[in-house]
Design a protein around this motif. Structure first.
Motif: not given
Length: 125
Positions: A14-17
């Motif tokens: 899960x990468x940051x927006x």
């Protein structure tokens, strides 16, 4: 309530927006990302919200010399062919979100459909 752990470790990263100051900056970032992914040979299917957005992204890719396919309401007659080949090595397909429903994307492309058409789609080698 008791949380139930997963059977296998989670593999998704899960990468940051990413937030951009303008739509132009966002589309340029997407185009640059696609250039990098194509260089790695990764096939990419990009969904856009409208025909206008798919054509905008296509123009940005053309400026960068990136071979790609566009599938929107204007190319509906080629829908099955384009989507069936979307999984080819290094293939980039830009499609509106409604395009290509009901067609399987096969990693490596669909050899039967290529043989049936007896021609290579524009931009694919």
């Amino acid at each position: 309530m008791v949380p139930i752990p997963t059977n296998q470790p989670l593999v998704r990263a899960d990468e940051p927006d990413l937030i951009f100051k303008s739509e132009e900056a966002k589309f340029n970032a997407v185009a640059e990302d696609l250039v990098e992914r194509q260089a790695l040979g990764q096939p990419v299917l990009v969904g856009t919200a409208s025909v206008a957005k798919s054509e905008l992204l296509s123009r940005l890719l053309e400026k960068r010399g990136v071979a790609h396919q566009v599938l929107n309401a204007k190319q509906h007659f080629r829908e099955a062919e384009v989507v069936a080949q979307a999984g080819r090595l290094g293939g980039i397909t830009v499609a509106t979100n409604m395009a290509g429903r009901g067609v399987d994307i096969i990693l490596g492309g669909n050899p039967e459909m290529l043989a049936a058409t007896r021609r290579w789609p524009r931009g694919w080698t």
